[in-house]
Design a protein around this motif. Structure first.
Motif, PDB file in Angstrom:
ATOM      1  N   GLY A  24      31.343  34.761  61.367  1.00 11.72           N
ATOM      2  CA  GLY A  24      29.925  35.069  61.247  1.00 11.72           C
ATOM      3  C   GLY A  24      29.413  35.967  62.351  1.00 11.72           C
ATOM      4  N   ASP A  25      28.318  36.647  62.075  1.00 10.38           N
ATOM      5  CA  ASP A  25      27.739  37.580  63.046  1.00 10.38           C
ATOM      6  C   ASP A  25      26.826  36.858  64.032  1.00 10.38           C
ATOM      7  OD1 ASP A  25      25.207  39.615  63.612  1.00 10.38           O
ATOM      8  OD2 ASP A  25      27.170  40.579  63.745  1.00 10.38           O
ATOM      9  N   THR A  26      25.923  36.037  63.545  1.00  2.00           N
ATOM     10  CA  THR A  26      24.966  35.256  64.353  1.00  2.00           C
ATOM     11  C   THR A  26      24.374  36.039  65.529  1.00  2.00           C
ATOM     12  OG1 THR A  26      26.696  34.205  65.717  1.00  2.00           O
ATOM     13  CG2 THR A  26      26.033  33.037  63.727  1.00  2.00           C
ATOM     14  N   GLY A  84      28.379  34.758  74.332  1.00  2.40           N
ATOM     15  CA  GLY A  84      29.764  34.987  73.923  1.00  2.40           C
ATOM     16  C   GLY A  84      30.618  33.753  74.120  1.00  2.40           C
ATOM     17  N   HIS A  85      30.469  33.122  75.279  1.00  3.46           N
ATOM     18  CA  HIS A  85      31.222  31.894  75.553  1.00  3.46           C
ATOM     19  C   HIS A  85      30.831  30.792  74.575  1.00  3.46           C
ATOM     20  CE1 HIS A  85      31.691  33.100  80.075  1.00  3.46           C
ATOM     21  NE2 HIS A  85      32.452  33.821  79.278  1.00  3.46           N
ATOM     22  N   GLN A  86      29.544  30.692  74.262  1.00  2.00           N
ATOM     23  CA  GLN A  86      29.043  29.602  73.429  1.00  2.00           C
ATOM     24  C   GLN A  86      29.328  29.769  71.941  1.00  2.00           C
ATOM     25  OE1 GLN A  86      24.855  29.414  74.328  1.00  2.00           O
ATOM     26  NE2 GLN A  86      25.186  28.345  76.263  1.00  2.00           N
ATOM     27  N   LYS A  87      29.203  31.024  71.425  1.00  6.82           N
ATOM     28  CA  LYS A  87      29.283  31.134  69.970  1.00  6.82           C
ATOM     29  C   LYS A  87      30.034  32.322  69.387  1.00  6.82           C
ATOM     30  CE  LYS A  87      24.610  33.061  69.298  1.00  6.82           C
ATOM     31  NZ  LYS A  87      23.361  32.860  68.584  1.00  6.82           N
ATOM     32  N   TRP A  88      30.279  33.383  70.119  1.00  2.00           N
ATOM     33  CA  TRP A  88      30.841  34.573  69.497  1.00  2.00           C
ATOM     34  C   TRP A  88      32.347  34.725  69.655  1.00  2.00           C
ATOM     35  CZ3 TRP A  88      26.339  37.500  72.063  1.00  2.00           C
ATOM     36  CH2 TRP A  88      25.207  37.408  71.255  1.00  2.00           C
ATOM     37  N   TYR A  89      32.928  34.173  70.704  1.00  2.00           N
ATOM     38  CA  TYR A  89      34.346  34.403  70.963  1.00  2.00           C
ATOM     39  C   TYR A  89      35.162  33.125  70.875  1.00  2.00           C
ATOM     40  CZ  TYR A  89      32.660  38.872  72.637  1.00  2.00           C
ATOM     41  OH  TYR A  89      32.063  40.091  72.710  1.00  2.00           O
ATOM     42  N   ALA A  90      36.262  33.203  70.119  1.00  2.00           N
ATOM     43  CA  ALA A  90      37.235  32.114  70.102  1.00  2.00           C
ATOM     44  C   ALA A  90      38.141  32.243  71.322  1.00  2.00           C
ATOM     45  CB  ALA A  90      38.060  32.171  68.817  1.00  2.00           C
ATOM     46  N   ALA A  91      38.348  33.486  71.778  1.00  2.00           N
ATOM     47  CA  ALA A  91      39.161  33.759  72.974  1.00  2.00           C
ATOM     48  C   ALA A  91      38.853  35.173  73.442  1.00  2.00           C
ATOM     49  CB  ALA A  91      40.647  33.630  72.649  1.00  2.00           C
ATOM     50  N   PHE A  92      39.021  35.408  74.728  1.00  2.00           N
ATOM     51  CA  PHE A  92      38.884  36.762  75.260  1.00  2.00           C
ATOM     52  C   PHE A  92      39.627  36.882  76.577  1.00  2.00           C
ATOM     53  CE2 PHE A  92      35.271  34.644  77.241  1.00  2.00           C
ATOM     54  CZ  PHE A  92      35.340  35.081  78.561  1.00  2.00           C
ATOM     55  N   LYS A  93      39.866  38.120  76.971  1.00  4.51           N
ATOM     56  CA  LYS A  93      40.496  38.416  78.255  1.00  4.51           C
ATOM     57  C   LYS A  93      39.888  39.712  78.773  1.00  4.51           C
ATOM     58  CE  LYS A  93      44.699  38.324  80.780  1.00  4.51           C
ATOM     59  NZ  LYS A  93      45.444  37.156  81.123  1.00  4.51           N
ATOM     60  N   VAL A  94      39.639  39.757  80.073  1.00  4.64           N
ATOM     61  CA  VAL A  94      39.120  40.953  80.731  1.00  4.64           C
ATOM     62  C   VAL A  94      40.165  41.427  81.735  1.00  4.64           C
ATOM     63  CG1 VAL A  94      37.315  41.915  82.214  1.00  4.64           C
ATOM     64  CG2 VAL A  94      36.738  40.184  80.492  1.00  4.64           C
TER      65      VAL A  94
END
Length: 105
Positions: A24-26, A84-94
Motif C-alpha cells: 500500500g501507498d498510505t 518510514g520505520h513505522q509503516k512504509w519499509y519492511a527493510a532498508f539499508k543506507v
C-alpha cells in the motif's frame, strides 16, 4: 527532471538508500516527492537517481559529509524517516560512499 543526475567532477559523496516497501501507498508517494523537493533545497545537494521494482534504490549525491549530516537532521526529513520505520519499509539499508571517479557517455 533527467533520470540520471548531473554531478560535478569528483570527489563528492553518494548516499545509497536501498529498501523493501510494505504493501500500500498510505501517503508514501507524496512524501517521497516532497523529500526530493526538500533535498534539492539543501546546501551541498548535487542530485538524485531512483528506481523501484521489488527493491527500491535511491542514490542522492552530496558535496560533503557535513551536507549529508544536515540533511539527515532536517526536521521534515526526520518525520519522513519516522514514518518510514513505522509503516512504509519492511527493510532498508543506507550506505554512504565517497565518489572518487566517474565517467559518462
Amino acid at each position: 527532471m533527467n533520470p540520471i543526475a548531473y554531478t560535478p567532477a569528483p570527489p563528492y559523496y553518494a548516499v545509497i538508500f536501498t529498501s523493501l516497501r510494505t504493501d500500500g501507498d498510505t501517503g508514501y508517494g507524496a512524501m517521497a516527492e516532497r523529500m526530493v523537493e526538500l533535498a534539492a533545497q539543501q546546501p551541498g545537494y548535487l542530485g538524485v537517481e531512483s528506481a523501484r521494482e521489488t527493491v527500491g534504490i535511491t542514490v542522492s549525491y552530496w558535496a560533503d559529509l557535513e551536507s549529508i549530516r544536515a540533511w539527515k537532521a532536517n526536521a521534515e526529513h526526520l518525520d519522513a524517516q519516522r514514518l518510514g520505520h513505522q509503516k512504509w519499509y519492511a527493510a532498508f539499508k543506507v550506505r554512504i560512499a565517497k565518489v572518487e571517479r566517474d565517467y559518462a557517455l
